[in-house]
Design a protein around this motif. Structure first.
Motif, PDB file in Angstrom:
ATOM      1  N   ASP A 183       0.563  -1.363  -0.185  1.00 28.17           N
ATOM      2  CA  ASP A 183      -0.057  -0.001  -0.006  1.00 28.17           C
ATOM      3  C   ASP A 183       0.949   1.341  -0.128  1.00 28.17           C
ATOM      4  N   GLY A 184       1.887   1.039   0.772  1.00 27.15           N
ATOM      5  CA  GLY A 184       2.690   2.295   0.734  1.00 27.15           C
ATOM      6  C   GLY A 184       3.428   2.560  -0.512  1.00 27.15           C
ATOM      7  N   PHE A 185       3.883   1.662  -1.081  1.00 22.26           N
ATOM      8  CA  PHE A 185       4.252   1.697  -2.475  1.00 22.26           C
ATOM      9  C   PHE A 185       3.326   2.248  -3.352  1.00 22.26           C
ATOM     10  N   ARG A 186       2.243   1.908  -3.427  1.00 24.38           N
ATOM     11  CA  ARG A 186       0.984   2.575  -4.220  1.00 24.38           C
ATOM     12  C   ARG A 186       0.876   3.991  -3.935  1.00 24.38           C
ATOM     13  N   GLU A 187       0.911   4.214  -2.660  1.00 27.77           N
ATOM     14  CA  GLU A 187       1.129   5.775  -2.448  1.00 27.77           C
ATOM     15  C   GLU A 187       2.134   6.369  -2.899  1.00 27.77           C
ATOM     16  N   PHE A 188       3.305   5.872  -2.775  1.00 24.23           N
ATOM     17  CA  PHE A 188       4.605   6.652  -3.571  1.00 24.23           C
ATOM     18  C   PHE A 188       4.319   6.950  -5.095  1.00 24.23           C
ATOM     19  N   LEU A 189       3.571   5.725  -5.796  1.00 27.63           N
ATOM     20  CA  LEU A 189       3.251   5.912  -6.895  1.00 27.63           C
ATOM     21  C   LEU A 189       2.330   7.217  -7.291  1.00 27.63           C
ATOM     22  N   SER A 190       1.160   6.983  -6.399  1.00 26.55           N
ATOM     23  CA  SER A 190       0.261   7.872  -6.603  1.00 26.55           C
ATOM     24  C   SER A 190       0.719   9.546  -6.508  1.00 26.55           C
ATOM     25  N   GLY A 191       1.514   9.483  -5.645  1.00 26.75           N
ATOM     26  CA  GLY A 191       2.174  11.052  -5.324  1.00 26.75           C
ATOM     27  C   GLY A 191       2.863  11.418  -6.488  1.00 26.75           C
ATOM     28  N   ALA A 192       3.692  10.596  -7.217  1.00 30.95           N
ATOM     29  CA  ALA A 192       4.302  10.815  -8.519  1.00 30.95           C
ATOM     30  C   ALA A 192       3.320  11.189  -9.805  1.00 30.95           C
ATOM     31  N   HIS A 193       2.193  10.193  -9.496  1.00 34.73           N
ATOM     32  CA  HIS A 193       1.156  10.551 -10.633  1.00 34.73           C
ATOM     33  C   HIS A 193       0.590  11.953 -10.197  1.00 34.73           C
ATOM     34  N   GLY A 194       0.257  12.361  -9.272  1.00 34.99           N
ATOM     35  CA  GLY A 194      -0.245  13.734  -9.028  1.00 34.99           C
ATOM     36  C   GLY A 194       0.585  14.835  -9.630  1.00 34.99           C
ATOM     37  N   MET A 195       2.038  14.603  -9.515  1.00 37.24           N
ATOM     38  CA  MET A 195       2.694  15.441  -9.995  1.00 37.24           C
ATOM     39  C   MET A 195       2.744  15.441 -11.505  1.00 37.24           C
ATOM     40  N   ASP A 196       2.642  14.214 -12.199  1.00 33.47           N
ATOM     41  CA  ASP A 196       2.453  13.893 -13.504  1.00 33.47           C
ATOM     42  C   ASP A 196       1.418  14.630 -14.313  1.00 33.47           C
ATOM     43  N   GLN A 197       0.184  14.624 -13.534  1.00 33.74           N
ATOM     44  CA  GLN A 197      -0.986  15.377 -13.922  1.00 33.74           C
ATOM     45  C   GLN A 197      -0.600  16.821 -13.993  1.00 33.74           C
ATOM     46  N   HIS A 198      -0.110  17.454 -12.886  1.00 34.93           N
ATOM     47  CA  HIS A 198       0.088  18.812 -12.936  1.00 34.93           C
ATOM     48  C   HIS A 198       0.831  19.239 -13.918  1.00 34.93           C
ATOM     49  N   PHE A 199       2.136  18.337 -14.100  1.00 30.28           N
ATOM     50  CA  PHE A 199       2.839  18.772 -14.828  1.00 30.28           C
ATOM     51  C   PHE A 199       2.285  18.780 -16.520  1.00 30.28           C
ATOM     52  N   ARG A 200       1.417  17.675 -16.814  1.00 31.46           N
ATOM     53  CA  ARG A 200       0.840  17.620 -17.990  1.00 31.46           C
ATOM     54  C   ARG A 200      -0.190  18.537 -18.269  1.00 31.46           C
ATOM     55  N   SER A 201      -0.905  19.245 -17.444  1.00 27.13           N
ATOM     56  CA  SER A 201      -1.854  19.973 -17.439  1.00 27.13           C
ATOM     57  C   SER A 201      -1.934  21.431 -17.308  1.00 27.13           C
ATOM     58  N   ALA A 202      -0.801  21.733 -16.341  1.00 27.36           N
ATOM     59  CA  ALA A 202      -0.875  23.506 -15.760  1.00 27.36           C
ATOM     60  C   ALA A 202      -0.160  23.899 -16.901  1.00 27.36           C
ATOM     61  N   PRO A 203      -0.419  25.279 -17.011  1.00 27.78           N
ATOM     62  CA  PRO A 203       0.207  26.102 -17.955  1.00 27.78           C
ATOM     63  C   PRO A 203       1.708  26.349 -17.454  1.00 27.78           C
ATOM     64  N   LEU A 204       2.467  26.778 -18.305  1.00 23.91           N
ATOM     65  CA  LEU A 204       3.982  26.794 -18.048  1.00 23.91           C
ATOM     66  C   LEU A 204       3.951  27.467 -16.883  1.00 23.91           C
ATOM     67  N   GLU A 205       3.414  28.670 -16.704  1.00 24.93           N
ATOM     68  CA  GLU A 205       3.762  29.955 -15.859  1.00 24.93           C
ATOM     69  C   GLU A 205       3.345  29.422 -14.547  1.00 24.93           C
ATOM     70  N   ARG A 206       2.512  28.325 -14.369  1.00 21.00           N
ATOM     71  CA  ARG A 206       2.231  27.806 -13.034  1.00 21.00           C
ATOM     72  C   ARG A 206       2.588  26.423 -12.973  1.00 21.00           C
ATOM     73  N   ASN A 207       3.469  25.940 -13.694  1.00 16.49           N
ATOM     74  CA  ASN A 207       3.969  24.563 -13.735  1.00 16.49           C
ATOM     75  C   ASN A 207       4.922  24.230 -12.955  1.00 16.49           C
ATOM     76  N   LEU A 208       5.059  23.629 -11.855  1.00 17.85           N
ATOM     77  CA  LEU A 208       6.172  23.533 -10.943  1.00 17.85           C
ATOM     78  C   LEU A 208       7.419  22.994 -11.490  1.00 17.85           C
ATOM     79  N   PRO A 209       7.510  21.863 -12.237  1.00 17.16           N
ATOM     80  CA  PRO A 209       8.730  21.391 -13.027  1.00 17.16           C
ATOM     81  C   PRO A 209       9.189  22.319 -14.144  1.00 17.16           C
ATOM     82  N   ALA A 210       8.358  23.023 -14.727  1.00 13.56           N
ATOM     83  CA  ALA A 210       8.709  24.130 -15.795  1.00 13.56           C
ATOM     84  C   ALA A 210       9.390  25.064 -15.177  1.00 13.56           C
ATOM     85  N   ILE A 211       8.664  25.730 -13.969  1.00 13.91           N
ATOM     86  CA  ILE A 211       9.403  26.761 -13.341  1.00 13.91           C
ATOM     87  C   ILE A 211      10.697  26.363 -12.843  1.00 13.91           C
ATOM     88  N   LEU A 212      10.976  25.433 -12.436  1.00 13.54           N
ATOM     89  CA  LEU A 212      12.168  24.985 -11.688  1.00 13.54           C
ATOM     90  C   LEU A 212      13.172  24.805 -12.638  1.00 13.54           C
TER      91      LEU A 212
END
Ligand code: F6P
Length: 555
Positions: free
Chosen positions: A287-316
């Motif tokens: 279960d913990g491993f799946r939580e680890f994956l789901s945390g990463a998935h949350g960031m994937d969704q943000h990266f894929r959909s947020a405009p670059l101006e508000r996109n954490l990986p893009a800003i970094l």
């Protein structure tokens, strides 16, 4: 010059013009001029808060950097990655580590195969196995429960699982100790074997290719050690494999039933989400491993959909491009203010430098701007008493990524406040610095004689104006760790697209491997053909003298 030359892009030229003003900015002034600077230059997503206000950027800078990213095709390339196009063109492979953390039920059909379904099949097997080891249902050959797990692997088959197991040690199984052996240097394995019992030790041989010299040699030696205690028939209970190479795993003597597979579209340094994460799954449970994956998935969704101006990986990534290519910084220091993230800087070394440490673009033409900076660092507060002197007063300004978790996973009173105070104080000190007048006023207040003050002013002045990011997690959990790693993965991706390099191959590690093979034969007694340069021949001769008791001769 390639048609793809970054310097000829309109956005790059605009950034250069912008930099001719920005080079004189002072961070102190930027903060004084804008009481909302912190709010304007911070973002939050997938449980991670990023403050990038202590960088020498204005809104115009960020807009120009976003224009650059768009001009370089970051958004289209991002979609190409997520949808499974073969963007790793030198190896003709898709790059789909994001699929490894997609929730059950998502589909990705490639060449008539539902890759997402395959991913979940392996995950289910992995989780089931991890739970058997944890519960004690999986035993060693004497019927005893497993107390020690030894992961044998190197590079991406080592750095990710080791970093993650260390990061999540506070929620790890109390009976099972995790060990990681990577180096071909026998001191690594030898020291460990002296501490574990064969009856209660499980070896995970982790190698994407199952051909890597270090891993194969350590695995063979571990096997030989085991067989001085147990028998061949007991091997299956003590050796499992994680690999894409079923044939080599079988030849090694590991039952394919005890092998966990993954795919060529998972790069080594992007593989902690695959079965390479088995040590973590054993440590924190399925279960913990799946939580680890789901945390990463949350960031994937943000990266894929947020405009670059508000996109954490893009800003970094964009702030990194600004610091690297315009301010001219040659390295980044990563300072996790969390002891459990001690291996995070080392993990990022491979992620960033093996990905973007490239000198040619996608067409094979030399790049015309600097690419990946050096990544290095250590935990705070330890680093403060080692190299922070250089960060504050050295001649090369080094941008710093500070990383902290607000809530600790221990209950010791006072420590967390002290830790966070140090973290925030360091970024403040790097930004503000201390002027000569401030030093004078302070020393005068202490009653110091004027000539003594003047002798000390320069030594006690801090230039300041040194950029940093601060990343805050609520707490270090499987989900927040997953999101943090994914954030850096996507940062690397964005920078690779802007620099125009292939972030997913690693040809630069090959030459040394080939040469080492020949030298190893010579050190083992094969005649030294003298085919090397004088330095290498001389070193081989000295080593042969020690290892083979041969007299030194001029090669
Ligand atoms: O050294 C290069 C490299 O190929 C890395 O990219 C990789 O993570 C590591 O070696 C280990 O490879 P393998 O998992 O195939 O043993």
């Amino acid at each position: 010059m390639s048609a793809n030359d970054l310097r000829s892009s309109p956005a790059w030229t605009a950034l250069q013009r912008h930099f001719s003003d920005a080079r004189d900015w002072r961070l102190r002034d930027l903060f004084n001029a804008d009481s909302h600077r912190f709010q304007s230059f911070s973002e939050q997503a997938a449980g991670i808060f990023l403050d990038y206000s202590k960088n020498l950027v204005s809104r115009d800078t960020m807009d120009l950097l976003c224009t650059l990213a768009r001009e370089r095709g970051v958004e289209a390339r991002r979609e190409a990655m997520f949808s499974g196009e073969k963007i790793n063109h030198t190896e003709q492979r898709a790059v789909l580590h994001t699929l490894l953390r997609a929730p059950r039920g998502e589909q990705l059909m490639i060449d008539g195969q539902d890759l997402a379904a395959e991913v979940h099949q392996v995950l289910d097997r992995l989780g089931h196995f991890a739970e058997r080891v944890r519960s004690g249902a999986w035993t060693g050959y004497t019927g005893e429960q497993i107390t020690d797990v030894v992961n044998i692997g190197i590079g991406g088959s080592y750095l990710g699982p080791k970093m993650a197991c260390q990061a999540l040690r506070s929620v790890s199984h109390p009976r099972i100790a995790m060990h990681f052996v990577s180096n071909v240097d026998g001191h690594d394995l030898d020291a460990l074997l002296a501490r574990v019992k064969p009856e209660t030790t499980l070896f995970i041989v982790a190698s994407k290719t199952f051909t890597t010299q270090e891993t194969m040699m350590n695995a063979q030696s571990a096997r030989a050690w085991f067989l001085t205690h147990g028998e061949e028939k007991h091997l299956a209970q003590h050796f499992v494999a994680v690999s894409t190479n079923t044939k080599a795993v079988t030849e090694f003597g590991i039952d394919p039933a005890n092998m966990f597979g993954f795919w060529d579209w998972v790069g080594g340094r992007y593989s902690v989400w695959s079965a390479i994460g088995l040590p973590l799954a054993i440590a924190i449970g399925a279960d913990g491993f799946r939580e680890f994956l789901s945390g990463a998935h949350g960031m994937d969704q943000h990266f894929r959909s947020a405009p670059l101006e508000r996109n954490l990986p893009a800003i970094l990534a964009l702030v990194g491009i600004w610091n690297r290519n315009f301010l001219g910084s040659t390295s980044i220091s990563v300072a996790p203010y969390h002891q459990d993230l001690a291996s995070f800087p080392g993990y990022l070394e491979q992620l960033e430098m093996e990905s973007n440490g490239k000198g040619v673009d996608l067409d094979g033409a030399p790049v015309t701007v600097a690419t990946c900076p050096v990544i290095w660092g250590d935990t705070g507060t330890n680093g403060q008493h080692a190299y922070f002197q250089m960060l504050h007063q050295g001649t090369d300004p080094v941008p710093v990524d500070f990383i902290a978790a607000l809530q600790p996973s221990h209950a010791l009173p006072g420590h967390q406040e002290a830790l966070l105070a140090n973290c925030f104080a360091q970024s403040e000190a790097l930004m503000r610095g201390k002027t000569g007048d401030e030093v004078r006023a302070e020393l005068q207040a202490q009653g110091m004689a004027p000539d003594r003050i003047e002798a000390l002013v320069a030594h006690r002045t801090f230039p300041g104006n040194r950029p940093s990011n601060t990343l805050l997690l609520d707490a270090l959990t499987p989900a927040s760790l997953g999101a943090l790693i994914a954030l850096y993965e996507h940062k690397v991706f964005v920078q690779g697209v802007i620099w125009g390099v292939n972030s997913f191959d690693q040809w630069g590690v090959e030459l040394g491997k080939v040469l080492a093979k020949a030298i190893q034969h010579e050190l083992s007694g094969a005649p030294n053909a003298g085919a090397h340069d004088a330095s290498t021949n001389g070193l081989i001769a000295r080593a042969r003298q020690a290892l083979l008791a041969q007299p030194l001769t001029d090669a």
